[in-house]
Motif scaffolding. Structure first.
Motif, PDB file in Angstrom:
ATOM      1  N   THR A   7      -7.898   3.073  32.250  1.00 50.65           N
ATOM      2  CA  THR A   7      -7.860   4.167  31.425  1.00 50.65           C
ATOM      3  C   THR A   7      -8.681   5.392  32.005  1.00 50.65           C
ATOM      4  N   GLY A  59      -4.140   7.497  29.682  1.00 54.40           N
ATOM      5  CA  GLY A  59      -5.171   8.139  30.119  1.00 54.40           C
ATOM      6  C   GLY A  59      -4.932   9.465  30.777  1.00 54.40           C
ATOM      7  N   ALA A  73      -1.888   1.837  30.119  1.00 55.00           N
ATOM      8  CA  ALA A  73      -3.288   2.298  29.782  1.00 55.00           C
ATOM      9  C   ALA A  73      -3.713   3.467  30.931  1.00 55.00           C
ATOM     10  N   SER A  94      -7.673   6.760  23.820  1.00 50.26           N
ATOM     11  CA  SER A  94      -7.026   5.566  24.468  1.00 50.26           C
ATOM     12  C   SER A  94      -7.596   4.313  24.022  1.00 50.26           C
TER      13      SER A  94
END
Length: 331
Positions: A278, A144, A140, A262
Motif C-alpha cells: 500500500t 495507494g 492494495a 487504504s
C-alpha cells in the motif's frame, strides 16, 4: 506437553510480530524521515506509539480472517502453526537483509498455508478467504497509487499560488498527523494477523472452545509490533524513503494519507492487506505526479519481483520445516 507446545507457538508468534514491526518500520516512517520532518529516532517512537494505540481503535475482523478464514481451523495443529511462523520469519529476515520491502503479511499467510498443505493437501485452504487476499495483492498498491496521485494533484492545484517555503512549512506540521494515521492503520491491520495465528493455536490446543480473540492476545500482539518498530529497519527505510523517489513534506503527507485511508478501509472489511504494498504504491503515485521519470522504476521492479515470490517462497520454507517437525514426532 500440549501446553508447552502452545506456549512455544505463542512465543514464536510474538517474535514474528516483533520482526514484522522492525521489518515494516519503514512503511510507517520512511516518508517522514526522508522529508526530515522527524529524525529516525523520533520517527520510530512516534510510529511505535500509534502501532500500540491501534489496539483500542480497531476490532478483530482481520484476525478472524487470518485465523479461521483462510485455512480450515479443524486441521490446524501446533506443528502447522510453528512451521508457518518459522517460514515467514526466515523469509522476512532474508528480505530484510537485502533491504527489500516485502510483505510480512503475505509471508505469514504463505507460511501458514504451506504448512497446512504439507499436512493434508490443497483441501486445507478456504477459497473465499484466499480470493479477497489475492485480489488485494493487486488492488492494495493500485489503490495507494491512485489515492496518492489524486491527493497530490489536488494539493498542487489548491496551493499553486502559494510560495514553496510556505507550503513546505504547513505540510511539515501536517505530516506529523498523516504519519500518525498511517502508523495507526499499520498497527491495526498487521498486528491482527498474529492475533489470528495465536487464537488458532489456542483453539487447536483446546484452550478455547470456539475461535475468538482474547483481549490479552490483542494487547500482546500490539505491544510486540510496537517494540519491533522501535528497533527500526534502517536498510528498508533507505529503499522506501529515497531509492524509489525523492519526497518533500507535501509528498510525504499525500503518500501517508493515501496509505492510511487504504488501510482503514481494508481493516474494516477484514482484509489482511499488505501495508508494504500500500505505502509503496502511494509513494510511486506521488512521484508520478511530477513526471514518470521521477520514479526509479528499476528499484520498483525489484520490489515487485520480491512481492511475487513472497507467498510461494515462505510456503516452500514452511513446508520443509513442517516435514522436519512431523518426522521429529511433533503433533
Amino acid at each position: 506437553m500440549v501446553l508447552a507446545l502452545v506456549i512455544l507457538v505463542i512465543v514464536v508468534a510474538l517474535v514474528f510480530d516483533y520482526i514484522n514491526g522492525f521489518h515494516d518500520a519503514a512503511n510507517s516512517i520512511a516518508t517522514v524521515v526522508s522529508t526530515r520532518v522527524l529524525s529516525p529516532g523520533q520517527a520510530v517512537i512516534w510510529a511505535a506509539f500509534f502501532n500500540f494505540v491501534a489496539a483500542f481503535v480497531f476490532g478483530t475482523a482481520v484476525a478472524k480472517t487470518v485465523g479461521s478464514g483462510m485455512v480450515d481451523v479443524n486441521i490446524v495443529t501446533t506443528s502447522i502453526i510453528l512451521a508457518g511462523l518459522s517460514g515467514a520469519i526466515i523469509w522476512d529476515l532474508i528480505t530484510w537483509y537485502y533491504g527489500l520491502p516485502t510483505s510480512s503479511s503475505h509471508a505469514l499467510i504463505g507460511g501458514y498455508a504451506g504448512a497446512a498443505v504439507a499436512k493434508v493437501g490443497m483441501v486445507a485452504l478456504i477459497p473465499a478467504g484466499w480470493t479477497k487476499t489475492l485480489i488485494f495483492i493487486v488492488l492494495a498498491p493500485m489503490i495507494g497509487l491512485i489515492l496518492a496521485f489524486t491527493l497530490m494533484t489536488a494539493i498542487m492545484w489548491i496551493f499553486r499560488n502559494f510560495a514553496p517555503s510556505r507550503v513546505d512549512r504547513h505540510f511539515r506540521r501536517a505530516q506529523l498527523v498523516s504519519a500518525a494515521a498511517y502508523s495507526l492503520g499499520h498497527g491495526g491491520n498487521d498486528a491482527q494477523k498474529t492475533m489470528g495465528i495465536i487464537a488458532g493455536a489456542l483453539f487447536a490446543g483446546g484452550f478455547l472452545t470456539e475461535f475468538r480473540i482474547p483481549f490479552w492476545v490483542v494487547l500482546a500482539a500490539h505491544a510486540a509490533i510496537a517494540l519491533g518498530t522501535l528497533a527500526g529497519g534502517w536498510r528498508i527505510i533507505h529503499t522506501m524513503g529515497s531509492k524509489i523517489t525523492r519526497l518533500q513534506p507535501v509528498g510525504g503527507f499525500a503518500a501517508e494519507t493515501a496509505g492510511a485511508i487504504s488501510l482503514f478501509a481494508a481493516t474494516s472489511l477484514g482484509v489482511p492487506v499488505s501495508t508494504t504494498h500500500t505505502i509503496t504504491g502511494a509513494i510511486i503515485g506521488v512521484g508520478s505526479v511530477r513526471r514518470l521519470s521521477a520514479v526509479r522504476w528499476g528499484i520498483a521492479s525489484q520490489i515487485v519481483w520480491a512481492w511475487i515470490l513472497t507467498i510461494p517462497m515462505s510456503a516452500a520454507i514452511a513446508m520443509g520445516i513442517f516435514y522436519i517437525l512431523h518426522f521429529a514426532g511433533m503433533p
